[in-house]
Design a protein around this motif. Structure first.
Motif, PDB file in Angstrom:
ATOM      1  N   ASP A 278       4.587  -3.487  -9.044  1.00 56.11           N
ATOM      2  CA  ASP A 278       5.637  -3.817  -8.076  1.00 56.11           C
ATOM      3  C   ASP A 278       5.540  -2.957  -6.819  1.00 56.11           C
ATOM      4  N   LYS A 279       5.062  -1.711  -6.950  1.00 57.92           N
ATOM      5  CA  LYS A 279       4.867  -0.861  -5.773  1.00 57.92           C
ATOM      6  C   LYS A 279       3.767  -1.426  -4.879  1.00 57.92           C
ATOM      7  N   LEU A 280       2.709  -1.900  -5.493  1.00 62.96           N
ATOM      8  CA  LEU A 280       1.602  -2.444  -4.713  1.00 62.96           C
ATOM      9  C   LEU A 280       1.986  -3.760  -4.033  1.00 62.96           C
ATOM     10  N   PHE A 281       2.916  -4.510  -4.630  1.00 58.33           N
ATOM     11  CA  PHE A 281       3.306  -5.787  -4.055  1.00 58.33           C
ATOM     12  C   PHE A 281       4.393  -5.653  -2.991  1.00 58.33           C
ATOM     13  N   GLU A 282       4.834  -4.445  -2.702  1.00 55.01           N
ATOM     14  CA  GLU A 282       5.830  -4.277  -1.654  1.00 55.01           C
ATOM     15  C   GLU A 282       5.252  -4.680  -0.304  1.00 55.01           C
ATOM     16  N   GLU A 283       6.108  -5.247   0.528  1.00 55.23           N
ATOM     17  CA  GLU A 283       5.664  -5.687   1.853  1.00 55.23           C
ATOM     18  C   GLU A 283       5.379  -4.478   2.735  1.00 55.23           C
ATOM     19  N   SER A 284       4.235  -4.477   3.353  1.00 54.54           N
ATOM     20  CA  SER A 284       3.829  -3.388   4.230  1.00 54.54           C
ATOM     21  C   SER A 284       2.847  -3.926   5.253  1.00 54.54           C
ATOM     22  N   VAL A 285       2.320  -3.003   6.063  1.00 52.23           N
ATOM     23  CA  VAL A 285       1.350  -3.425   7.074  1.00 52.23           C
ATOM     24  C   VAL A 285       0.101  -3.985   6.390  1.00 52.23           C
TER      25      VAL A 285
END
Length: 571
Positions: free
Chosen positions: A289-296
């Protein structure tokens, strides 16, 4: 006459005429045979009169043989038919018994899952194990011996269900509380699958969000694979990795690679790719879930690139995390065939081994007074203190370093060597209080953390769950204190509900706080609250420094605007 016609006639039964015929007196030198009619093949035998005794005896013998033959066929038919019916009945009974036994096993497995707070979603889910000894027929004895050496005596709930599922090559999405043994849950079946002969390139790939977590997984994997002659690598230095894992320059005899997604995608983007993933059989994603967080840098785009590089037809994917978001679940349902979803306890909940407390401190100055008062009254190290940014971590370190305690800070601005030395010193007890950011909030396992202090309020309930999860691991007890001010009421209601679900006492006013909009909570994830600096310097001195800084910046900007003729541009 073939066998079909014989059985067809036999099925109708033999017909005998019971009406007695008149007796005909034989002539002289004649022999009269009295016989009852028998219907055989549309022929009825009646009284036969013949002058030739030899012919008569021949006829009688033939009829007798035919009759015996028919009787033998009838008896054989009855035996065959009886055996067939008996076999059919036995098959039906056995199938009914198998169905009943299967249903009873499923009910027993469901009862056992309910006792351990395990919920599963999927088809043909394997039964959970009750002990590691049940794996003796499917797991190498060396691995089981290494488990015992590492101190794993009884499986945890997530290990009871995830291990048998992965041993059957099933793709899995697992959600279990922090400190519940998820690393062993995917490492044990992974090492069992890799016991075959080595091939060219890596056969397993483990992706996690931070290098600290990657190094921890590598060390645990080395411990469990002792004596198996497996090569386990971690991506650390990019320049070294380009030459080390180049398919053309190296022999490519590797087994497991542990890395972060950014470093791996950097190698894949080289022309040609600097790493070969064609032999990957298992792709493990930890803290999904951390890796799937929206980011640049969207991990979903990186994941598609990684999956394209892992082109082996029998590749399997497994995702593990302490919290699960709808984005992760939706992706897994659409991209993982034969998926099994395993959830232990309540989703996105805190383990009940941590005592939690919410403490109102008024403002930013009150936080510094509260933590100093906490230290003055006495704390039992080791202690983790979470702040929201690396600048605030350095500021709090500067304030506490002069209080006569062993304190240090870790954040992304420090070099990898400094971060490794800090974590090692903290594990060895040389550092009592470690100030950190979200860098340490996920997956990193510190033995015996006694206290967690959320100096800055967590930006989301998921972040709170992972921060608190550094304590209370593997059944140990721990405590967590969270400071909050008036500006921190955006997520206060959600976190109060988490405390209530964990059996903690929560004031009623926290549960009655007006629920904030989804847009406002989402904005808090992308842009943190603006907070005052952590310092004890008087306000007038801070204002003096700010004026001096603005004056200095203005002078530097004027000097940079000098044109080539030496004139200063008007501001």
């Amino acid at each position: 006459m073939d066998a079909y016609d014989i059985f067809k006639k036999i099925s109708k039964g033999a017909k005998f005429k019971t009406k007695q015929r008149p007796i005909i007196k034989p002539l002289e030198n004649d022999i009269t045979i009295k016989s009852e009619p028998i219907e055989i093949q549309h022929t009825v035998l009646t009284h036969t009169t013949c002058s030739d005794s030899n012919n008569i005896s021949t006829i009688l013998e033939d009829q007798k043989n035919d009759f015996v033959l028919l009787n033998s066929f009838a008896e054989a038919g009855k035996i065959i038919s009886g055996k067939k019916r008996k076999k059919d009945i036995e098959q039906q009974l056995s199938s009914m018994d198998e169905t009943k036994q299967k249903k009873m096993r499923e009910e027993k497995a469901n009862r056992y899952r309910n006792e351990n707070s395990i919920s599963v979603v999927g088809r043909h889910v394997p039964e959970p194990i009750k002990s590691f000894q049940e794996l003796s027929s499917s797991v190498d004895s060396v691995l089981l011996a290494n488990l015992a050496k590492c101190g794993y005596t009884e499986p945890t709930p997530i290990q009871k269900q995830a291990i048998p599922a992965m041993l059957e090559d099933r793709q899995i999405l697992a959600c279990a509380p922090t400190g519940s043994g998820k690393t062993v849950a995917f490492l044990l079946p992974l090492l069992q699958h890799l016991q075959g002969p080595q091939s060219s390139g890596f056969r397993a790939l483990i992706i996690c969000p931070t290098r600290e977590l990657a190094k921890q997984i590598q060390q645990e994997c080395i411990r469990l694979s002792d004596g198996r002659n497996l090569k386990i690598h971690i991506l650390s230095k990019i320049n070294k990795a380009i030459t080390q894992y180049d398919p053309k320059k190296s022999n490519g005899k590797y087994d497991i690679l542990v890395t972060t997604p950014n470093r791996l995608c950097f190698l894949l983007n080289q022309d040609p790719p600097a790493i070969n993933l064609n032999s990957v059989e298992w792709l493990i994603i930890d803290e999904a879930d951390k890796l799937f967080e929206e980011s640049v840098r969207s991990f979903r785009n990186q994941l598609q690139q990684i999956l394209k590089a892992c082109c082996l037809h029998k590749r399997r994917v497994a995702m593990f995390s302490a919290t699960c978001t709808p984005i992760v679940s939706k992706w897994c349902v659409h991209n993982m065939k034969g998926l099994i979803r395993v959830t232990v306890g309540l989703r996105n909940a805190v383990t009940d081994t941590v005592e939690q407390e919410l403490k109102f401190v008024g403002n930013e100055e009150g936080k510094l007074l509260a933590i100093r008062d906490l230290i003055r009254r006495g704390v039992n190290p080791p202690v983790l203190v979470f702040v929201q940014s690396k600048e605030r971590a350095q500021q709090l370190f500067t304030e506490l370093i002069y209080d006569g305690i062993n304190v240090d800070a870790i954040h992304s601005d420090r070099t990898q060597l400094q971060r490794d030395n800090t974590i090692r010193s903290f594990r060895e007890g040389k550092i009592w209080i470690l100030i950190c950011t979200e860098l340490i909030a996920r997956g990193v396992d510190f033995k015996g953390i006694n206290l967690i202090v959320n100096y800055d309020f967590p930006p989301s309930s998921i972040s709170y769950v992972h921060r608190i999860g550094r304590a209370g691991r593997a059944g140990r007890r721990g405590k967590a204190i969270t400071f909050f001010t008036v500006d921190d009421t955006v997520n206060l209601r959600n976190i109060a509900h988490i405390l209530q679900q964990s059996g903690q006492q929560v004031p009623e006013f926290m549960l009655r706080i007006k629920k904030r909009s989804k847009k406002e909570r989402k904005r808090l994830l992308t842009s943190a609250l603006k907070r005052d600096d952590i310092t004890t310097t008087p306000v007038y001195e801070l204002m003096k420094r700010r004026r001096w800084k603005r004056r200095t910046d203005k002078t530097i900007q004027r000097e940079n605007n000098v044109n080539q003729n030496g004139y200063i541009n008007k501001m």
